[in-house]
Design an enzyme around this catalytic site. Structure first.
Site, PDB file in Angstrom:
ATOM      1  N   TRP A 120     -17.063  -2.824   5.128  1.00  0.00           N
ATOM      2  CA  TRP A 120     -17.315  -1.975   3.930  1.00  0.00           C
ATOM      3  C   TRP A 120     -18.165  -3.244   3.015  1.00  0.00           C
ATOM      4  O   TRP A 120     -18.594  -2.385   1.965  1.00  0.00           O
ATOM      5  CB  TRP A 120     -16.069  -1.947   3.387  1.00  0.00           C
ATOM      6  CG  TRP A 120     -15.115  -0.973   4.120  1.00  0.00           C
ATOM      7  CD1 TRP A 120     -15.420  -0.384   5.410  1.00  0.00           C
ATOM      8  CD2 TRP A 120     -14.046  -0.250   3.757  1.00  0.00           C
ATOM      9  NE1 TRP A 120     -14.540   0.519   5.591  1.00  0.00           N
ATOM     10  CE2 TRP A 120     -13.657   0.675   4.577  1.00  0.00           C
ATOM     11  CE3 TRP A 120     -13.148  -0.341   2.486  1.00  0.00           C
ATOM     12  CZ2 TRP A 120     -12.414   1.399   4.392  1.00  0.00           C
ATOM     13  CZ3 TRP A 120     -11.833   0.389   2.329  1.00  0.00           C
ATOM     14  CH2 TRP A 120     -11.608   1.157   3.363  1.00  0.00           C
ATOM     15  N   HIS A 142     -21.547 -13.102   9.724  1.00  0.00           N
ATOM     16  CA  HIS A 142     -22.567 -11.765   9.300  1.00  0.00           C
ATOM     17  C   HIS A 142     -23.785 -12.260   8.673  1.00  0.00           C
ATOM     18  O   HIS A 142     -23.906 -13.550   8.048  1.00  0.00           O
ATOM     19  CB  HIS A 142     -21.935 -11.143   8.255  1.00  0.00           C
ATOM     20  CG  HIS A 142     -22.663  -9.578   8.230  1.00  0.00           C
ATOM     21  ND1 HIS A 142     -23.783  -9.334   7.507  1.00  0.00           N
ATOM     22  CD2 HIS A 142     -22.346  -8.442   8.511  1.00  0.00           C
ATOM     23  CE1 HIS A 142     -24.192  -8.442   7.456  1.00  0.00           C
ATOM     24  NE2 HIS A 142     -23.549  -7.621   8.251  1.00  0.00           N
ATOM     25  N   GLY A 174     -29.211  -2.244   7.461  1.00  0.00           N
ATOM     26  CA  GLY A 174     -29.085  -1.572   5.961  1.00  0.00           C
ATOM     27  C   GLY A 174     -30.918  -1.391   5.713  1.00  0.00           C
ATOM     28  O   GLY A 174     -31.138  -0.912   4.515  1.00  0.00           O
ATOM     29  N   SER A 184     -27.915  -0.202  11.175  1.00  0.00           N
ATOM     30  CA  SER A 184     -28.338   1.078  10.789  1.00  0.00           C
ATOM     31  C   SER A 184     -27.814   2.018  12.094  1.00  0.00           C
ATOM     32  O   SER A 184     -28.551   3.084  12.341  1.00  0.00           O
ATOM     33  CB  SER A 184     -29.799   1.093  10.816  1.00  0.00           C
ATOM     34  OG  SER A 184     -30.290   0.505   9.525  1.00  0.00           O
ATOM     35  N   GLY A 241     -22.282  -0.611   8.959  1.00  0.00           N
ATOM     36  CA  GLY A 241     -22.397  -0.968   7.618  1.00  0.00           C
ATOM     37  C   GLY A 241     -22.371   0.465   6.758  1.00  0.00           C
ATOM     38  O   GLY A 241     -21.330   1.082   6.622  1.00  0.00           O
ATOM     39  N   GLY A 242     -23.552   0.649   6.228  1.00  0.00           N
ATOM     40  CA  GLY A 242     -23.861   1.831   5.607  1.00  0.00           C
ATOM     41  C   GLY A 242     -22.857   3.202   5.818  1.00  0.00           C
ATOM     42  O   GLY A 242     -22.313   3.584   5.105  1.00  0.00           O
TER      43      GLY A 242
HETATM   44  C1  PEP Z   1     -23.881  -4.339   8.968  1.00  0.00           C
HETATM   45  O1  PEP Z   1     -23.824  -4.761   7.826  1.00  0.00           O
HETATM   46  O2  PEP Z   1     -23.281  -5.348   9.777  1.00  0.00           O
HETATM   47  C2  PEP Z   1     -24.788  -3.388   9.394  1.00  0.00           C
HETATM   48  C3  PEP Z   1     -24.831  -2.987  10.746  1.00  0.00           C
HETATM   49  O3  PEP Z   1     -25.156  -2.769   8.346  1.00  0.00           O
HETATM   50  P1  PEP Z   1     -25.902  -1.200   8.497  1.00  0.00           P
HETATM   51  O4  PEP Z   1     -25.204  -0.485   9.430  1.00  0.00           O
HETATM   52  O5  PEP Z   1     -26.027  -0.454   7.042  1.00  0.00           O
HETATM   53  O6  PEP Z   1     -27.367  -1.650   9.095  1.00  0.00           O
END
Ligand code: PEP
Length: 249
Positions: A10, A94, A172, A212, A233-234
């Site tokens: 999150w 991360h 992201g 993503s 993530g998102g």
């Molecule tokens: C992450 O923050 O680990 C990530 C993969 O973000 P996103 O899915 O938004 O690319």
């Protein structure tokens, strides 16, 4: 056969009431899952989320941990605090921690050892930057990172750990590694683990892809032979898209 593991990071999103809504939303869409499901809320929501997920298919994770046990370390959160609040997983290394807090493979390795020492599972992140991919040194970077973050771990500790391959250029940004690019990277990481330990150990390690991941690309990514799950993530911030990714697994 490795089980699929879907984790939602999150990041710095969701206050307590938003956290309640998100968890209730996930639980209203999914009653049970084939994949293991983890949510990693910000520290301030851990206790509330723990009460909501307790006894359900959703497990609790944290986004980071201190290398210190206790004491005068303003702003830090210890492993025993995470354990006491019900966390079973901790994300370490991360790319945002590497980028904004200058975390190194060595520090991440110390954190992974700390998490394992406390009986929790680390989700250990590695991944190349765009510059590194364009220079053609992705394999070299992933090899160095894998060796660095796993240094000194026993084979049973490695088998219990989760490695998350997250190409920094895909986090992201809406740019996803192609299923082939991701699977190639996972294959390389597994090969490096096999050289450090054995094939038997490497075959047991869960390697998640992150970058993503969305409902519309999850199925293809997750059907690759070396991709054992996703760190999201998102798309984990909305119950329906996180649930769709879990269902794709
Ligand atoms: C992450 O923050 O680990 C990530 C993969 O973000 P996103 O899915 O938004 O690319």
């Amino acid at each position: 056969m490795r089980k699929k593991v879907i984790a939602g990071n999150w990041k710095m999103n969701n206050d307590i009431s938003q956290s309640i809504n998100l968890v209730k939303g996930i639980k209203s869409i999914l009653q049970s899952t084939k994949a293991d499901v983890i949510v990693c809320p910000p520290y301030t929501s851990l206790s509330t989320v723990q009460q909501l997920v307790n006894g359900s298919f959703i497990k609790l994770g944290a986004q980071d941990v201190s290398v210190q046990n206790d004491g005068a370390y303003t702003g830090e959160i210890s492993l025993s605090m995470l354990k006491a609040v019900g966390c079973e997983y901790v994300i370490v290394g991360h790319s945002e921690r590497r980028q904004y807090h200058k975390e190194t493979n060595e520090l991440i390795n110390t954190k992974a050892k700390k998490v394992l020492g406390g009986g929790l599972t680390p989700i250990i992140c590695i991944g190349e930057t765009l510059d590194e991919r364009e220079k053609g040194i992705t394999d070299q970077i992933l090899t160095t990172q894998t060796k660095g973050v796993l240094a000194g771990l026993t084979s049973s500790e490695v088998e219990k750990s989760i490695v998350a391959y997250e190409p920094v250029w895909a986090i992201g940004t809406g740019k996803t590694a192609t299923p082939q690019q991701a699977d190639d990277a996972h294959k390389l990481i597994r090969k490096v683990i096999s050289q450090l330990y054995s094939w038997a150990t490497a075959e047991k390690v869960i390697i998640q892809y992150g970058g993503s991941v969305k409902p519309d690309n999850a199925k293809e990514l997750l059907s690759q032979p070396n991709i054992d799950g996703a760190l999201v993530g998102g798309a984990c911030l909305k119950a329906d898209s996180f649930a769709a990714i879990i269902n794709a697994a």
